[in-house]
Design an enzyme around this catalytic site. Structure first.
Site, PDB file in Angstrom:
ATOM      1  N   GLY A 162       3.026  43.923 -12.048  1.00 49.43           N
ATOM      2  CA  GLY A 162       3.283  44.287 -13.607  1.00 49.43           C
ATOM      3  C   GLY A 162       1.860  44.698 -14.303  1.00 49.43           C
ATOM      4  O   GLY A 162       1.223  45.449 -13.686  1.00 49.43           O
ATOM      5  N   CYS A 163       1.679  44.078 -15.576  1.00 47.72           N
ATOM      6  CA  CYS A 163       0.621  44.556 -16.497  1.00 47.72           C
ATOM      7  C   CYS A 163      -0.828  44.382 -15.796  1.00 47.72           C
ATOM      8  O   CYS A 163      -1.582  45.175 -16.226  1.00 47.72           O
ATOM      9  CB  CYS A 163       0.766  43.727 -17.623  1.00 47.72           C
ATOM     10  SG  CYS A 163       2.262  44.195 -18.637  1.00 47.72           S
ATOM     11  N   VAL A 164      -0.827  43.592 -14.827  1.00 47.24           N
ATOM     12  CA  VAL A 164      -2.253  43.274 -14.257  1.00 47.24           C
ATOM     13  C   VAL A 164      -2.490  44.501 -12.983  1.00 47.24           C
ATOM     14  O   VAL A 164      -3.627  44.713 -12.666  1.00 47.24           O
ATOM     15  CB  VAL A 164      -2.360  42.121 -13.593  1.00 47.24           C
ATOM     16  CG1 VAL A 164      -1.677  41.848 -12.291  1.00 47.24           C
ATOM     17  CG2 VAL A 164      -3.972  41.552 -13.629  1.00 47.24           C
TER      18      VAL A 164
END
Length: 373
Positions: free
Chosen positions: A161-163
């Site tokens: 995801g966002c990382v």
């Protein structure tokens, strides 16, 4: 997610750190001196149709809901791209799979086409999405679409995801070190249209996701060959905050899905980010003052405001992140690469400038990548 929008070799240093950090050593990768990996190409897709927040409220059937209208107005998002339609909202996630996988390939192709790759020079393809029900993977389909060599290594990563931007480039650097004469293609794609479902007025967690998430894709070409341009990747590190697995996660069951981020996330970022960042920079012999360009994942306004407090930065120093949030929303896997693209287009880094990419995502995991133009 929550109703409070809390989404979401060592090279010569420019300035010495005053004191080493007393934080425990994290997983850190300096780049081998024999390999100077550079982001030789970066392209972003602009898929689907552009929706204003008013358009999105109407799409999700939340018009007249005071909580939703207030939340959408405070999200930091002005517009974003979504292929989602009212008809799709009536279908299950499984029924959308073919459309979702097609959308991922279309976005990836739009981005990769801009790079003008030489298929014979690609040695590894690494693709990533938050989730996927399809197979063969996006990486397999890109090998086929562009006629890459049959012995091309390919990997597809889900759930980061966002990382994602930092781990993906970290893996790409490792692949490049093993075969520095060939290039690595990294594709970070997110089709939130395949995951978002209709939300009732009492489902506040789902309303937050409806206010923030969007479709997007970025492609990066990493090279170590002579004449490779773009910023050099000097070092990377990932740090997982202990005891935080339940703070950011995705749930998929039957025809429902939700992306949960705890209301405590900004507080966690505020408490953790400054120290973890100082520790990473100290390993490079740097202080924060040496960083010219800050590229922080714009998971939502709460995340960016917490990062500013924890790092002692101004909103102007994170202007690229705020701009991406406003114009594109949170595209999960791809978002931080849009911030890099925005930085290069808007701020025109000069040779020798240092940049620091910071990603925050499930785990809770914080990623750092030091760049030098």
């Amino acid at each position: 997610m929550s109703e409070s929008l809390y989404f979401d070799s060592t090279y010569p240093a420019a300035e010495a750190a005053s004191e080493p950090s007393n934080l425990p050593a994290a997983n850190f990768s300096p780049m081998p001196r024999s390999v100077q990996p550079r982001i030789g190409g970066l392209a972003v897709a602009r898929p689907g149709r552009v929706l204003s927040q008013d358009d999105a409220i109407a799409l999700f059937g939340l018009e007249g809901d005071a909580f939703a209208e207030s939340l959408f107005a405070r999200s930091g998002v002005r517009s974003r791209r979504l292929a989602l339609t009212p008809e799709m909202l009536k279908t299950t996630l499984q029924q959308r799979t073919e459309h979702t996988e097609g959308q991922l390939l279309a976005m990836a192709s739009e981005a990769v086409d801009q790079l003008g790759i030489d298929p014979s020079r690609i040695g590894t393809v690494i693709s990533s999405t938050l989730w996927s029900l399809g197979g063969p993977s996006l990486a397999h389909r890109l090998v086929e679409r562009y006629g890459l060599r049959p012995d091309t290594d390919k990997y597809h990563i889900v759930g980061v995801g966002c990382v994602s931007s930092v781990p993906l480039l970290r893996l790409a650097v490792q692949a490049l070190a093993a075969d520095p004469l060939r290039q690595v293609l990294v594709v970070a794609a997110e089709c939130s249209s395949g995951l978002l479902t209709a939300a009732r007025a009492d489902e506040r967690t789902k309303i937050v996701g409806s206010a923030l998430f969007a479709d997007g894709c970025a492609a990066v070409l990493l090279s170590a060959g002579p004449g490779a341009g773009g910023p050099a990747v000097l070092a990377t590190r990932v740090h997982q905050v202990p005891g935080s697995l339940d703070k950011v996660h995705i749930k998929v069951a039957g025809d429902e899905s939700s992306m949960f981020m705890t209301r405590e996330l900004p507080s966690i970022v505020d408490a953790q980010l400054g120290g973890v960042t100082d520790s990473f920079l100290a390993q490079q012999g740097l202080r924060p003052a040496a960083i010219r360009h800050w590229l922080v994942h714009p998971g939502g306004p709460g995340i960016l405001e917490a990062a500013q407090r924890s790092l002692g930065l101004t909103r102007e120093q994170l202007s690229a992140s705020w701009d991406v949030l406003a114009q594109h929303g949170n595209m999960g896997t791809a978002t931080s690469l849009y911030v890099l693209d925005r930085t290069q287009q808007q701020h025109a880094p000069r040779p020798g400038d240092l940049g620091l990419m910071i990603t925050v995502g499930p785990g809770i995991t914080i990623g750092h990548m030091l760049l030098r133009w």
